[in-house]
Structure formats: structure tokens, C-alpha cells
Scaffold this motif. Structure first.
Motif, PDB file in Angstrom:
ATOM      1  N   VAL A 144       0.854  -1.186   0.000  1.00 59.90           N
ATOM      2  CA  VAL A 144       0.000   0.000   0.000  1.00 59.90           C
ATOM      3  C   VAL A 144       0.887   1.232   0.000  1.00 59.90           C
ATOM      4  O   VAL A 144       1.785   1.366   0.817  1.00 59.90           O
ATOM      5  CB  VAL A 144      -0.940   0.024   1.216  1.00 59.90           C
ATOM      6  CG1 VAL A 144      -1.615   1.366   1.351  1.00 59.90           C
ATOM      7  CG2 VAL A 144      -1.980  -1.062   1.069  1.00 59.90           C
ATOM      8  N   ASP A 145       0.609   2.103  -0.953  1.00 59.65           N
ATOM      9  CA  ASP A 145       1.429   3.287  -1.115  1.00 59.65           C
ATOM     10  C   ASP A 145       0.906   4.378  -0.194  1.00 59.65           C
ATOM     11  O   ASP A 145      -0.267   4.737  -0.265  1.00 59.65           O
ATOM     12  CB  ASP A 145       1.314   3.734  -2.581  1.00 59.65           C
ATOM     13  CG  ASP A 145       2.447   4.634  -2.939  1.00 59.65           C
ATOM     14  OD1 ASP A 145       2.659   5.596  -2.187  1.00 59.65           O
ATOM     15  OD2 ASP A 145       3.089   4.376  -3.958  1.00 59.65           O
ATOM     16  N   ASN A 146       1.740   4.862   0.681  1.00 60.53           N
ATOM     17  CA  ASN A 146       1.247   5.858   1.626  1.00 60.53           C
ATOM     18  C   ASN A 146       1.363   7.279   1.126  1.00 60.53           C
ATOM     19  O   ASN A 146       1.040   8.221   1.832  1.00 60.53           O
ATOM     20  CB  ASN A 146       1.967   5.707   2.966  1.00 60.53           C
ATOM     21  CG  ASN A 146       1.424   4.515   3.698  1.00 60.53           C
ATOM     22  OD1 ASN A 146       0.288   4.109   3.460  1.00 60.53           O
ATOM     23  ND2 ASN A 146       2.229   3.930   4.566  1.00 60.53           N
ATOM     24  N   ASN A 147       1.831   7.405  -0.092  1.00 60.78           N
ATOM     25  CA  ASN A 147       1.945   8.717  -0.705  1.00 60.78           C
ATOM     26  C   ASN A 147       0.580   9.403  -0.752  1.00 60.78           C
ATOM     27  O   ASN A 147      -0.368   8.881  -1.318  1.00 60.78           O
ATOM     28  CB  ASN A 147       2.526   8.498  -2.112  1.00 60.78           C
ATOM     29  CG  ASN A 147       2.613   9.778  -2.883  1.00 60.78           C
ATOM     30  OD1 ASN A 147       1.789  10.675  -2.727  1.00 60.78           O
ATOM     31  ND2 ASN A 147       3.607   9.856  -3.739  1.00 60.78           N
ATOM     32  N   PHE A 188      -1.060   9.986  -4.169  1.00 62.68           N
ATOM     33  CA  PHE A 188      -1.556   8.784  -4.825  1.00 62.68           C
ATOM     34  C   PHE A 188      -2.862   8.299  -4.205  1.00 62.68           C
ATOM     35  O   PHE A 188      -3.783   7.892  -4.891  1.00 62.68           O
ATOM     36  CB  PHE A 188      -0.505   7.675  -4.770  1.00 62.68           C
ATOM     37  CG  PHE A 188      -0.941   6.444  -5.482  1.00 62.68           C
ATOM     38  CD1 PHE A 188      -0.931   6.395  -6.875  1.00 62.68           C
ATOM     39  CD2 PHE A 188      -1.427   5.351  -4.786  1.00 62.68           C
ATOM     40  CE1 PHE A 188      -1.365   5.270  -7.542  1.00 62.68           C
ATOM     41  CE2 PHE A 188      -1.863   4.222  -5.449  1.00 62.68           C
ATOM     42  CZ  PHE A 188      -1.835   4.182  -6.834  1.00 62.68           C
ATOM     43  N   GLN A 189      -2.926   8.369  -2.860  1.00 64.19           N
ATOM     44  CA  GLN A 189      -4.162   7.988  -2.173  1.00 64.19           C
ATOM     45  C   GLN A 189      -5.337   8.822  -2.675  1.00 64.19           C
ATOM     46  O   GLN A 189      -6.423   8.316  -2.929  1.00 64.19           O
ATOM     47  CB  GLN A 189      -3.999   8.175  -0.655  1.00 64.19           C
ATOM     48  CG  GLN A 189      -3.245   7.059   0.024  1.00 64.19           C
ATOM     49  CD  GLN A 189      -4.025   5.749   0.041  1.00 64.19           C
ATOM     50  OE1 GLN A 189      -5.216   5.723   0.282  1.00 64.19           O
ATOM     51  NE2 GLN A 189      -3.327   4.666  -0.248  1.00 64.19           N
ATOM     52  N   PHE A 195      -5.587  10.334  -5.541  1.00 61.74           N
ATOM     53  CA  PHE A 195      -5.896   9.937  -6.919  1.00 61.74           C
ATOM     54  C   PHE A 195      -6.750   8.663  -6.941  1.00 61.74           C
ATOM     55  O   PHE A 195      -7.759   8.583  -7.650  1.00 61.74           O
ATOM     56  CB  PHE A 195      -4.583   9.730  -7.690  1.00 61.74           C
ATOM     57  CG  PHE A 195      -4.741   8.976  -8.979  1.00 61.74           C
ATOM     58  CD1 PHE A 195      -5.242   9.620 -10.107  1.00 61.74           C
ATOM     59  CD2 PHE A 195      -4.398   7.636  -9.066  1.00 61.74           C
ATOM     60  CE1 PHE A 195      -5.387   8.923 -11.304  1.00 61.74           C
ATOM     61  CE2 PHE A 195      -4.548   6.939 -10.259  1.00 61.74           C
ATOM     62  CZ  PHE A 195      -5.053   7.583 -11.373  1.00 61.74           C
ATOM     63  N   ALA A 196      -6.356   7.676  -6.130  1.00 61.42           N
ATOM     64  CA  ALA A 196      -7.095   6.418  -6.093  1.00 61.42           C
ATOM     65  C   ALA A 196      -8.530   6.650  -5.649  1.00 61.42           C
ATOM     66  O   ALA A 196      -9.481   6.138  -6.244  1.00 61.42           O
ATOM     67  CB  ALA A 196      -6.407   5.426  -5.158  1.00 61.42           C
ATOM     68  N   HIS A 197      -8.683   7.463  -4.582  1.00 62.45           N
ATOM     69  CA  HIS A 197     -10.032   7.763  -4.103  1.00 62.45           C
ATOM     70  C   HIS A 197     -10.853   8.466  -5.174  1.00 62.45           C
ATOM     71  O   HIS A 197     -12.025   8.156  -5.390  1.00 62.45           O
ATOM     72  CB  HIS A 197      -9.962   8.642  -2.851  1.00 62.45           C
ATOM     73  CG  HIS A 197      -9.833   7.858  -1.594  1.00 62.45           C
ATOM     74  ND1 HIS A 197     -10.877   7.161  -1.064  1.00 62.45           N
ATOM     75  CD2 HIS A 197      -8.785   7.637  -0.772  1.00 62.45           C
ATOM     76  CE1 HIS A 197     -10.487   6.546   0.040  1.00 62.45           C
ATOM     77  NE2 HIS A 197      -9.208   6.822   0.239  1.00 62.45           N
TER      78      HIS A 197
END
Lengths: 295, 259
Positions: free
Chosen positions: A2-5, A8-9, A11-13
Motif C-alpha cells: 500500500v502506497d502511503n503517498n 496517490f491515495q 488519486f485512487a479515491h
């Protein structure tokens, strides 16, 4: 993994929200259109913003249109009978096939499996069901053809029983003097509850949503399920008029909110599914993954 | 007359079928649509499953999962209502709320065939992506986390992890689902091609598949012979495709073969 950036989070959401919205918005359009006043619909078309709320369509459907209530009854009846019969028959096929000491096991398995690969197609099925079994315009037309017993479900249940009910358990029950039916009832069934619940849910859903059998084998209006009714109404508003009970004056067609009614019927068709779905969501997901990953 | 007393026509029905242009159209449509569904469907479902897997908040992830599965649960008849709500000429959302304010003249969607390949692909993806996404997601959850931890220690970035761990982990399930799709490439979802375009005659070139042709042959044209021939052609080709697909799966991964 899981990328904690943070970026990026976000963007995914954002992507997931867009997808989720695209799945929800059509339903919103459907529901809002069904409670919008007919005048507004004719003027502005179907839209997400109801200019004036009006539930005439529902009133008409539930009070003046006996066919909707009847169709609900047919759908419920078919779903209940079909699901119970399907699970009973599937179990009666799957359990013996899971037993290694069944004579001719491979022959039976092949016969079941072959139906998955090869079918006669629509024409022979139609001729068989209507001319040899004579099920046209009976309740069986909505229950039996292609729905009552499917090879895929038998194989799924057989695999489940094979992996989850050890041979030793069956052997032990035999030594204790249990008859075959007792073993099935007291030993195997309690251990196979999860797969039965999952399959039951999926089968129930497919009965609720089935409209093809109605299209092929039913012309009698008393046997229209909710899906068949939806199917007819979309292509034919006249059908709606004729299905309204005769106690109404001739001014009906002028007052009939036909634009909103179309959407209201569809809402009634999906309402029960939407209502129970959140509670059974776990089972649905389980059913999909069990079915997809063999063994 | 029954089977035994009917006159024998040999392969006449097949001759009829393959002499018309229809045979070519329905075969082409069925195969091309299915190929498009398989390719785009797989790419989309795998992509979404990966995104879902990256989301940290449990509640958010669960609700996304719940929502994207919704379209799978409703019948194609209801889907045709949803499409009608957007595309109806007089009162559709697209014509009234999008094109009209922009000053574009309304399009009569149900009589212009050129838009339908796109519409049908979008509708099919919308209905089915949640389902395959959940299958892929279940597989992703099963990938051992220590691989990723090791990769991070070795300094692999997000793309490297995806390329060397995630995609190889998904490979066998992607192959299996794709082959399942290929084995059904001669069959189409009757409702999607018949009900969603509202059986509109103007769209027939874009929406006619083998299944809809057989149904229309039975009901509208009363040509039972030709409809049976088309159905048989579908069954035979489908049968060999299943065998071929299974053979290929066996070559790749013994355990995932069907038989």
C-alpha cells in the motif's frame, strides 16, 4: 504494497469515486424521474433535479393497475418455488457425485458437464418445452427451462462438499449405523450450509431478474412476472393503458403520466434487490469468488 | 409431424443461411463485440482491482466494492430503462439537459446505428466490470505481502512492484477468465442486443447478433429452419472453441483446466 503517498491515495479515491458515481447516477435518474410531475418531464425531459415532486405514477401503479400487483405476486412465487427446488435438486445431484464410491460417477459427471459445453440452442429447446412438455403459459414455464438445475451450480456444490466434508466423517457415520439419507441430512447438510446460502442467493437473484423464459413461453397476462411486464411496457405504452383496470373513465389516457410511469415501474422492479443488497453484500461477494476460483 | 415423418432437406437451411449477407453480419457483430468486451473489460477490471487494493481506509474500500457491484444485480430489462432515460429522443437526459443547453440539435439515438457500437460497449462494461473486478481483487488480496515488503526494501517503486509482483500474481486468473470469454465468443447477451436498443429496426446492422437473429427468425419471420441452422452453427463452433480454450488452459496451468 500500500502506497502511503498522499497524492496517490487522493488519486485512487478520486478514480473510485468517479466509478462509483457512474454506477449510482443512472439509478438516481431513474428514481428522480419517477417522482417528477408529468408536465415537467415533458418539458424538461428526465433529469436529476425534480422541478416538482409528484407521486401520481406510483399511485396509479399501485391502485389502478392490478397487473403490477399480480406481476409482483408471480415474481415472488416463482422466486421462492424456483430457489427452493433448485437448491434441493442441486444438493441431491451434487452430494452423490462428491462420494468416491458412487458407481458410474464419471459417467454422470460427464453428462452434467457436457450440458455446459453443448446445447441444442433456442429452437430445439423451444420445440421441446412447448410441444413435448407442454409448459407454454403455465407457471412451470418461468421455473423450469434453463433455470431449475444448472451444471455449473452442481459442479460448484460438488467441489465444495468434496473439499469441506472429509470422507472420514461420512465413514464414521456409516459405522455408527446411519443410513444414506440420515448421513446426508444430519452430517453433510449442516456442513454445507455456507455454499447453500451463497448459491441460494445467486439463484434467487437470477429468478427475480429472469425475463427470457417469460418472453419465450408466456403470452398469458396473468403469468407476467415483473420483469416481463417491464419488458412489455418499455416497448409499448398502449399495453400500460390496456392493463389499467376498467373502472376508470375514458379520460384516463389524458391523465396517465406515461413518461413517469415507465421509470416508476422500473423502480418497483429493482426496489427489493436494492433493499436487501446491503445486508447480503458479503454473501454476494463470497458467491462470486467461490464460483470463480474453482476448488 | 414430429421428427420421424418430416421430409428431409439435407443442408438446404445452411445453404440459405450462408448465401445471405446476414450470416456474415451476425457472425462479425457477435465476434467483434465479444472481443471488445473481453479486452476492455479485462483491462478495466484489473485496473480498478489494483486501485481498490491500494486504498487504505477499510470503510471506503468496502463501500466502493458495494457500489460497483450494483449494476451486476439488476436485470438487463432495467438497464434498458436506464439507457432509455438517458437517450430517449423526446425526454432523454442527454438530448434535453446536455445537447439542448449547448445549442446542439437533438440526436434521435434509437434510429442512428453509428452510435450503437459505442453505446453497447459502454453499457456492457458498466454492467459487468464490478463483477470481474471483485474476482481480481480477491486474487490480489491473496498475494503474499512479504513479496511487497521485500521489494520495497530492494528499492522497487510502485510501477516495478506492479510489473514484477502484482501482474504475475494475477496472470493465471486473467488467462482463465479470458479463455472462458473466448469460449463463449459465439454467444451474445440476448437482452443487451435486443432489449437495450429497444428492438429498433433502424439499428439492426449494428445490433444484430446470432442470438437475436435466431429469435427474430423464430418470431418475426417464422423461419424455423434457418433459425435452427443458425443455432446449430453457433453450438458447433462454440463447442470447438470451448475444447480449444480448455486445451490452452491445460497447457498453461494444469490445475485451472475445466476437464
Amino acid at each position: 504494497m500500500v502506497d502511503n503517498n498522499k497524492g496517490f491515495q487522493l488519486f485512487a479515491h478520486l478514480m473510485m469515486m468517479l466509478l462509483a458515481l457512474s454506477c449510482l447516477l443512472p439509478f438516481a435518474l431513474l428514481f428522480i424521474s419517477s417522482i417528477t410531475a408529468e408536465k415537467a418531464l415533458i418539458h424538461n425531459g428526465y433529469s436529476f433535479i425534480p422541478s416538482s415532486i409528484d407521486i401520481t405514477a406510483y399511485k396509479f401503479l399501485l391502485r389502478d393497475s392490478s397487473s403490477i400487483v399480480k406481476a409482483y405476486g408471480v415474481t415472488l412465487l416463482v422466486t421462492v418455488i424456483g430457489t427452493v427446488a433448485n437448491i434441493v435438486l442441486t444438493t441431491l445431484m451434487a452430494y452423490p457425485l462428491s462420494r468416491k464410491d458412487l458407481p458410474g460417477r464419471n459417467v454422470f459427471s460427464f453428462f452434467i458437464f457436457f450440458t455446459m459445453l453443448f446445447s441444442g440452442g433456442l429452437v430445439p429447446s423451444y420445440i421441446m418445452w412447448t410441444q413435448y412438455f407442454d409448459i407454454k403459459n403455465t407457471i412451470w414455464a418461468l421455473i423450469v427451462p434453463g433455470m431449475l438445475l444448472t451444471a455449473f451450480n452442481i459442479i460448484m456444490m460438488r467441489t465444495y462438499i468434496t473439499t469441506n466434508v472429509p470422507d472420514a466423517v461420512v465413514e464414521a457415520a456409516k459405522i455408527d449405523g446411519g443410513s444414506e439419507s440420515q448421513i446426508l441430512w444430519h452430517v453433510v447438510l449442516p456442513m454445507s450450509m455456507p455454499i447453500m446460502a451463497t448459491l441460494g442467493l445467486l439463484v434467487g437473484l437470477s429468478y427475480w431478474n429472469d425475463w427470457l423464459n417469460g418472453l419465450y413461453y408466456v403470452t398469458d397476462e396473468n403469468l407476467f412476472s415483473i420483469q416481463v411486464l417491464l419488458n412489455k411496457m418499455l416497448l409499448d405504452v398502449q399495453f400500460l393503458m390496456s392493463s389499467a383496470s376498467s373502472g376508470l373513465g375514458s379520460g384516463l389516457s389524458a391523465r396517465l403520466p406515461s413518461t413517469a410511469i415507465k421509470m416508476a415501474v422500473a423502480v418497483l422492479g429493482i426496489l427489493p434487490i436494492m433493499a436487501i443488497y446491503p445486508f447480503f453484500q458479503k454473501f454476494f461477494v463470497k458467491g462470486i469468488t467461490v464460483g470463480a476460483v474453482k476448488g | 409431424m414430429g421428427i420421424w415423418n418430416s421430409p428431409w432437406v439435407g443442408l438446404k437451411n445452411f445453404e440459405f443461411l450462408f448465401k445471405t449477407n446476414v450470416a456474415w453480419t451476425i457472425t462479425r457483430n457477435t465476434i467483434l463485440y465479444n472481443l471488445t468486451f473481453i479486452v476492455l473489460g479485462t483491462v478495466m477490471a484489473v485496473g480498478v482491482a489494483m486501485l481498490l487494493n491500494q486504498i487504505r481506509q477499510n470503510t471506503a474500500r468496502k463501500s466502493y466494492q458495494t457500489v460497483i457491484l450494483l449494476p451486476h444485480l439488476i436485470s438487463i430489462v432495467v438497464v434498458s430503462y436506464l439507457v432509455f432515460g438517458f437517450l430517449s429522443s423526446e425526454s432523454g437526459f442527454v438530448n434535453k439537459s446536455i445537447l439542448q443547453p449547448l445549442g446542439v440539435s437533438p440526436i434521435s439515438w434509437y434510429s442512428s446505428a453509428k452510435y450503437w457500437p459505442f453505446i453497447l460497449v459502454i453499457v456492457s462494461l458498466w454492467k459487468s466490470f464490478g463483477y470481474s473486478c471483485i474476482i481480481y481483487y480477491a486474487t490480489l488480496v491473496g498475494i503474499d505481502r512479504s513479496y511487497y515488503e521485500a521489494a520495497v526494501i530492494d528499492g522497487a517503486n510502485r510501477w516495478k512492484q506492479m510489473k514484477h509482483i502484482t501482474l504475475p500474481g494475477l496472470k493465471s486468473i486473467i488467462v482463465i477468465l479470458t479463455l472462458m470469454g473466448i469460449s463463449k465468443i459465439f454467444y451474445s447477451d440476448f437482452g443487451l442486443f435486443y432489449q437495450v436498443p429497444m428492438n429498433s429496426g433502424a439499428l439492426i446492422d449494428a445490433t444484430n447478433t446470432i442470438d437475436t437473429y435466431v429469435y427474430r427468425g423464430l418470431t418475426k419471420l417464422n423461419n424455423v429452419g434457418m433459425a435452427s441452422a443458425a443455432g446449430f452453427y453457433q453450438s458447433i463452433v462454440g463447442f470447438f472453441l470451448v475444447l480449444l480454450a480448455n486445451y490452452t488452459v491445460k497447457k498453461i496451468d494444469e490445475d485451472s483446466a475445466l476437464f
